[in-house]
Design a protein around this motif. Sequence first.
Motif, PDB file in Angstrom:
ATOM      1  N   LYS A 133      38.543  40.553  37.002  1.00  0.00           N
ATOM      2  CA  LYS A 133      39.820  40.393  36.551  1.00  0.00           C
ATOM      3  C   LYS A 133      40.899  39.732  37.559  1.00  0.00           C
ATOM      4  N   LYS A 134      40.152  39.312  38.646  1.00  0.00           N
ATOM      5  CA  LYS A 134      41.258  39.077  39.816  1.00  0.00           C
ATOM      6  C   LYS A 134      40.380  38.005  40.471  1.00  0.00           C
ATOM      7  N   GLY A 175      41.237  48.251  29.602  1.00  0.00           N
ATOM      8  CA  GLY A 175      40.951  47.088  30.450  1.00  0.00           C
ATOM      9  C   GLY A 175      41.682  45.666  29.833  1.00  0.00           C
ATOM     10  N   THR A 190      46.391  42.073  34.875  1.00  0.00           N
ATOM     11  CA  THR A 190      45.028  43.059  35.138  1.00  0.00           C
ATOM     12  C   THR A 190      45.592  44.434  35.315  1.00  0.00           C
TER      13      THR A 190
END
Lengths: 538, 538
Positions: A374-375, B411, B434
């Motif tokens: 995600k990051k 998600g 996110t």
Amino acid sequence: MADMYVRFFDTTLRDGEQSPGATMTSAEKLEVARSLARLGVDVIEAGFPAASPDDLEAVRRIATEVGNPTDGSRAPIICGLARTITNDIEKAWEGVKSAARPRIHTFLATSEIHMQYKLKMTREQVLDKVREMVCLARSLCEDVEFSPEDAGRSDPDFLYLVLAEAIKCGATTLNIPDTVGYTTPEEFGALISGIIKNTPGIENCIVSVHCHNDLGLATANTLAGIQAGARQVEVTINGIGERAGNTALEEVVMALYTRHATFNCSTGIDTTQITRVSKLVANYTGMSVQANKAIVGANAFAHEAGIHQDGMLKHQLTYEIMRPELVGANQTRLVMGKHSGRHALKQRMLELGYRMGEEDLARLFERFKALADKKKGITDADLEALVSDELYQPKEYFKLDGLQVACGTMGMPTATVRLFGPDNQARVCASVGTGPVDAAFKAVDAIIQAPNGLLEFVIHAVTEGIDAIGEVTVRIESNAAGQVIGAQSEMDQLRTFGGYGADTDIIVASVKAYLSALNKLLAATGQYETAGQTEAEV
Amino acid sequence: MADMYVRFFDTTLRDGEQSPGATMTSAEKLEVARSLARLGVDVIEAGFPAASPDDLEAVRRIATEVGNPTDGSRAPIICGLARTITNDIEKAWEGVKSAARPRIHTFLATSEIHMQYKLKMTREQVLDKVREMVCLARSLCEDVEFSPEDAGRSDPDFLYLVLAEAIKCGATTLNIPDTVGYTTPEEFGALISGIIKNTPGIENCIVSVHCHNDLGLATANTLAGIQAGARQVEVTINGIGERAGNTALEEVVMALYTRHATFNCSTGIDTTQITRVSKLVANYTGMSVQANKAIVGANAFAHEAGIHQDGMLKHQLTYEIMRPELVGANQTRLVMGKHSGRHALKQRMLELGYRMGEEDLARLFERFKALADKKKGITDADLEALVSDELYQPKEYFKLDGLQVACGTMGMPTATVRLFGPDNQARVCASVGTGPVDAAFKAVDAIIQAPNGLLEFVIHAVTEGIDAIGEVTVRIESNAAGQVIGAQSEMDQLRTFGGYGADTDIIVASVKAYLSALNKLLAATGQYETAGQTEAEV
């Protein structure tokens, strides 16, 4: 002039943990104790073993695992608190005896107001009780600390008498508390000088000071105590503790360091660990640190890392009295990414001070990979948030399996929650609320049915940027969970429970934090221990 | 022994507002100044008028509106800060002259390290500059305060000389700053005693102290200054300020009050206003107060309101050194509901200290009714959150018109944002992130295009229960917004902007807070002043 050594007695796990809602799990306490040992404190007051079987067990684990270092480092003294009651002292000994260097700390109030209203004892009775209980403690343990509670408001002559008796009975450390945070530095220094001058036998003991911050004077009073001859200071990380808290460890350490020529004192503290331990304690207790807190606040240092201005050095000299690196702030933050492997993660965790078993590491690695998807860059702060979220959770009666939220300005925030219960059955509930967190908590409440009051709800995005992990702490209060004994107030208090959750989605983090607090509450009430069985029987 | 009167000089709006990100809007500054006047401070340092035209304007409004009370109360002195530069002093006078009791405060460093590295001036040059500029200030204003910066590290003999010259040129208050928070109470008290003993002409002036909290000693140093003869103390609400902050007003006031027999001092402060002002400043600056902060922290008092235990009174005597009511904590919180009318709201706001115009009241009432539809009991805290959110926002270049969010454990947090721009056109953008806040901020960024770095993001549910209003503060930093002059460091700093938003939906509150910070940034860059026109022209 040779330096005088000042011992640091950290009571974050005892007096600090008594702050409303600062309750930590056993695993969290153990990690804090490990961090305190790395920080170099001389004594860790690990808890008040008579408070509950859980408290006793937590102290015992710390005594065993932190009190016996295997890496050749000097063992910290592990201390347990006890009222002057036989059972308390025996429990304290049970808690600490497995440490290489155990200590029992017992206390009794000596001020007129406490003796009259709280103890309902005469001076003679107080003296007898001190003699009897210090002797008992000394018969079990060679290292005994005695505190005359509310010393700051006690008659000095009576105080000398009580202390002299405690010394005769074998007390090795005499701790002088300003229990209500009432004295000024001048008064407190004079109190310590008077005690050292007038108490027979005190030359063979360590005099300790324990201050509270009700008037903002805890650090100044502690330093005045040192100047008057105290050689142990009782402190907590971030100054947490009941009411306005205890003396902050970091302030005393850095005052002694920065003003070395004035105080001529050395300590065993590794100052570069201060920022790390401060963050750890803030996360686990949910007691956040304000930006303008001395030493450990986000703004404490004038200049942020990475400012590359001409004349930076000269400005540091003009406006900074200590370098941020000295307390471990602004350290280079190694950034990891999706291509970092398990070995690199293990290495980094070791550097951050976490010794992890393979199983814990495997769970952490899984979360790490999910986050890396995600990051982009994963920082140390992200890693520490993951560790808190993954490894230091209470027993999970209910576990979050799914959450779906819709909200916004349309005004009907709705959350659907799916939880796995103690019977391993999934339960789903949807609820509307005033906001997404309210809706989600209502859905959780509909499933779990454990009435509680929400005392505090705080979300922090402590890491860099809004795409980072959000950390949520909640504190709840329960009538049903029964009451807990305050060591000093001896008042029964409603039990409060703190919860912690971390996720890139703050609503998910909020629900995790709420569940973590609820799971602690359920452990205390035993509600689902039986409920689970009943359901199984049905 | 007759009481000595200690003047409280509040610099929340000047030294406090210099904390990174604590920037307030003009309307917020005015409301803080009104609250300080109600609190009873003697002097309000309203700002540093030479810093920018906005700063000058804010000081002028405070001087006019708060410096001339119409209700017969004594006017507070309104003070403006100036470096020893002609333009600064003229700007300061321009700012404060409309007050009934104006003051100019000018300063110059006197420590070797500052003179050598920062000023690059000899002692003789410093003396000349002080003479010249204090004379100039006095030619404009009868009330002139002079501060020898970094006095704590200055050569005492030189300090006496500089102060004597300032007095000869007409300074009426001599303020002694421990600029870097380096001294101990003993040293600082000795410094003040030395100044009073050795400075010719000082007997006709007020000696003032100004301490910083880098070692946690600001309150103790300030009290030591009073004991040595200082009759003015410079403080901020909650101790906010650069680095570890300034001396906290509330700690000094309550130490003088609680330990009256020791200090023999009286003040003009209405202690029951302390909690209110503390909350106001925390909300407007986004500098939150930690739970264990002395006097104003959430845990500062041992017992919460409503505990009705036997023996409560006796326990208060044993563990509390002041009653919560004394500082305005735990006041009865009148709860309003959906049937409360506009008159009741106006009354309640007046009781809370807000004098509102009819237009503001109308907007507040609308928000109040909307909230009452969602939430049963509306508390004072809810009302104050609404006021902050509704009335003290910057000029809105972009305004939130709609927000729709979907998130959860699936998600793919997604947010759709609709903003009205400066050209009054609606713009819509959807973004994934996110988490829900990240997604929403990304959507906002895609519309507004004002590059910035997020420094801090904090969500508080300060009111009772999770169904209450959530308050969000954000701090952002911008390269494009240019730099601002720090009065003392004279270093250009990147400008940071704080934003505040309140809503029962924390994602909505987050977007509002982000927009509020962005609108401040846009006002500073002027980006959309022109862009709006360009678009209109196209």
